[in-house]
Design an enzyme around this catalytic site. Sequence first.
Site, PDB file in Angstrom:
ATOM      1  N   GLY A 197       4.767  25.127 113.341  1.00 31.46           N
ATOM      2  CA  GLY A 197       4.196  24.207 112.347  1.00 31.46           C
ATOM      3  C   GLY A 197       5.254  23.872 111.313  1.00 31.46           C
ATOM      4  O   GLY A 197       6.451  23.805 111.619  1.00 31.46           O
ATOM      5  N   LYS A 211      -5.629  32.839  95.597  1.00 38.19           N
ATOM      6  CA  LYS A 211      -5.672  32.078  96.849  1.00 38.19           C
ATOM      7  C   LYS A 211      -7.055  31.446  96.983  1.00 38.19           C
ATOM      8  O   LYS A 211      -8.051  32.025  96.542  1.00 38.19           O
ATOM      9  CB  LYS A 211      -5.435  33.023  98.036  1.00 38.19           C
TER      10      LYS A 211
HETATM   11  P1  NAD Z   1       1.125  25.192 109.918  1.00 41.32           P
HETATM   12  O1  NAD Z   1      -0.352  25.062 110.019  1.00 41.32           O
HETATM   13  O2  NAD Z   1       1.947  23.966 109.685  1.00 41.32           O
HETATM   14  O3  NAD Z   1       1.717  25.903 111.227  1.00 41.32           O
HETATM   15  C1  NAD Z   1       1.140  26.966 111.862  1.00 41.32           C
HETATM   16  C2  NAD Z   1       1.408  26.777 113.340  1.00 41.32           C
HETATM   17  O4  NAD Z   1       1.030  27.959 114.031  1.00 41.32           O
HETATM   18  C3  NAD Z   1       0.591  25.634 113.946  1.00 41.32           C
HETATM   19  O5  NAD Z   1       1.455  24.798 114.694  1.00 41.32           O
HETATM   20  C4  NAD Z   1      -0.422  26.343 114.853  1.00 41.32           C
HETATM   21  O6  NAD Z   1      -0.796  25.591 115.967  1.00 41.32           O
HETATM   22  C5  NAD Z   1       0.356  27.589 115.235  1.00 41.32           C
HETATM   23  N1  NAD Z   1      -0.431  28.733 115.661  1.00 41.32           N
HETATM   24  C6  NAD Z   1      -1.627  29.185 115.203  1.00 41.32           C
HETATM   25  N2  NAD Z   1      -1.986  30.294 115.855  1.00 41.32           N
HETATM   26  C7  NAD Z   1      -0.998  30.568 116.742  1.00 41.32           C
HETATM   27  C8  NAD Z   1      -0.774  31.583 117.707  1.00 41.32           C
HETATM   28  N3  NAD Z   1      -1.659  32.566 117.892  1.00 41.32           N
HETATM   29  N4  NAD Z   1       0.340  31.555 118.451  1.00 41.32           N
HETATM   30  C9  NAD Z   1       1.245  30.554 118.280  1.00 41.32           C
HETATM   31  N5  NAD Z   1       1.097  29.567 117.386  1.00 41.32           N
HETATM   32  C10 NAD Z   1      -0.011  29.567 116.640  1.00 41.32           C
HETATM   33  O7  NAD Z   1       1.375  26.276 108.777  1.00 41.32           O
HETATM   34  P2  NAD Z   1       2.730  26.563 107.998  1.00 41.32           P
HETATM   35  O8  NAD Z   1       2.685  25.877 106.694  1.00 41.32           O
HETATM   36  O9  NAD Z   1       3.874  26.375 108.915  1.00 41.32           O
HETATM   37  O10 NAD Z   1       2.534  28.113 107.689  1.00 41.32           O
HETATM   38  C11 NAD Z   1       2.744  29.088 108.695  1.00 41.32           C
HETATM   39  C12 NAD Z   1       2.556  30.472 108.091  1.00 41.32           C
HETATM   40  O11 NAD Z   1       3.466  30.652 107.001  1.00 41.32           O
HETATM   41  C13 NAD Z   1       1.168  30.748 107.510  1.00 41.32           C
HETATM   42  O12 NAD Z   1       0.843  32.109 107.669  1.00 41.32           O
HETATM   43  C14 NAD Z   1       1.337  30.452 106.019  1.00 41.32           C
HETATM   44  O13 NAD Z   1       0.396  31.114 105.218  1.00 41.32           O
HETATM   45  C15 NAD Z   1       2.731  30.990 105.822  1.00 41.32           C
HETATM   46  N6  NAD Z   1       3.432  30.426 104.677  1.00 41.32           N
HETATM   47  C16 NAD Z   1       3.657  29.092 104.609  1.00 41.32           C
HETATM   48  C17 NAD Z   1       4.355  28.590 103.516  1.00 41.32           C
HETATM   49  C18 NAD Z   1       4.696  27.122 103.413  1.00 41.32           C
HETATM   50  O14 NAD Z   1       5.542  26.770 102.591  1.00 41.32           O
HETATM   51  N7  NAD Z   1       4.087  26.257 104.239  1.00 41.32           N
HETATM   52  C19 NAD Z   1       4.793  29.435 102.504  1.00 41.32           C
HETATM   53  C20 NAD Z   1       4.554  30.805 102.627  1.00 41.32           C
HETATM   54  C21 NAD Z   1       3.865  31.288 103.715  1.00 41.32           C
END
Ligand code: NAD
Length: 351
Positions: free
Chosen positions: A181, A79
């Site tokens: 998100g 990472k």
């Molecule tokens: P993203 O940045 O698009 O979305 C995250 C969302 O969470 C944002 O809208 C943000 O404003 C919101 N947020 C942050 N803190 C918050 C809180 N305390 N309460 C409510 N909302 C809050 O990220 P993403 O790509 O959607 O990823 C989300 C999670 O999933 C992360 O932990 C990431 O590591 C994990 N993840 C993502 C993927 C992927 O394919 N994008 C794959 C595996 C894991």
Amino acid sequence: MVQIFEGGSFQERIYVINDDNTGVTGIIVLHSTVLGPAAGGCRFWHYDSQGEMAADAVRLAKGMSYKNALAGLPFGGGKAVLQRPEGDFDRRTVFKVFGEAVAALNGDYVTAEDVGTTMADMRVVRQQTSYVAGLETAKGMAGGDPSPWTALGVFQSMKAAAENVLQFELRGATVAVQGIGNVGSGLCHLLKQHGANLVIADVDETRAAVFATELGAKCVGADEIMEVDADVFAPCALGGILNSKSIPKLSARLICGGANNQLASDADGISLVEHGILYAPDYVVNAGGIINVSAEYLQETTVQVEQRVNQISGRLIGILQQALRQSRPPGTVADEMAQQIIASTRKSEAA
Ligand code: NAD
């Protein structure tokens, strides 16, 4: 620019990015390269200290090792995290420096998007190195935004855990989604299509309100979402949210979401068992994104991605059933399975 600290009890190598010319700082952790190059996305986030940034990177890299092992991918785990500067900054410069750092690792680390990074950022990285995925590809080929695949794997897992293990229908059930998100919004659309009732929250309250109206969901404050009356809680924001303060307040009987590192500590996994809440281990259910990333890197097709994503829910059920039989936290069962896969590969390589 890149300093290397090899060894340590938790990771094979840590690379510190500290570029004096541009002020770009970050850390790349290679937790394991036993199964193949360490694969895992790049997080762009503000950290209060370098120690906090390193701790996050180490924890996330370990999760990637286990996620890739359990998903049957020919990749180890790694990472990258980059410090998001305060105020104005040039995004291109940040990702150019990061691309140079990835290039310097000669293929031991393969990067892609994570929280705070975009496909445009990865295009800048691609100008420096080929060890990057999460980019546009030809029709029918794996690639592009991994989030829809992550959302699909989480949705299928949630449905299977609800219906095959806890014996309740997801259709008509209430799901509380934390964070709308890339992953959270995709998950909400799938849940809506399936007939679930949604309660959502995001720290971006305006976006959450607009999204809730579009979807016919209930919108609550980010500080309320874990306490709402729901059958399922889906963490889709950041990690560490399942802890000694939050767990006693949860009403959900199932936790299944896309966020990485949802448990603040292993003790919180035990606490969930004691509270009678079934926890779907995060890195098992959110593997869809890395499945897509790895397929893109290996130039495979979307059909191959779909087949592998469709296998996630069955894997989860096996883990949950074993955990329930043994009255152990599902996260511990999943960790042991992943450790065994890595250890047996290490042994067969040594033989
Ligand atoms: P993203 O940045 O698009 O979305 C995250 C969302 O969470 C944002 O809208 C943000 O404003 C919101 N947020 C942050 N803190 C918050 C809180 N305390 N309460 C409510 N909302 C809050 O990220 P993403 O790509 O959607 O990823 C989300 C999670 O999933 C992360 O932990 C990431 O590591 C994990 N993840 C993502 C993927 C992927 O394919 N994008 C794959 C595996 C894991």
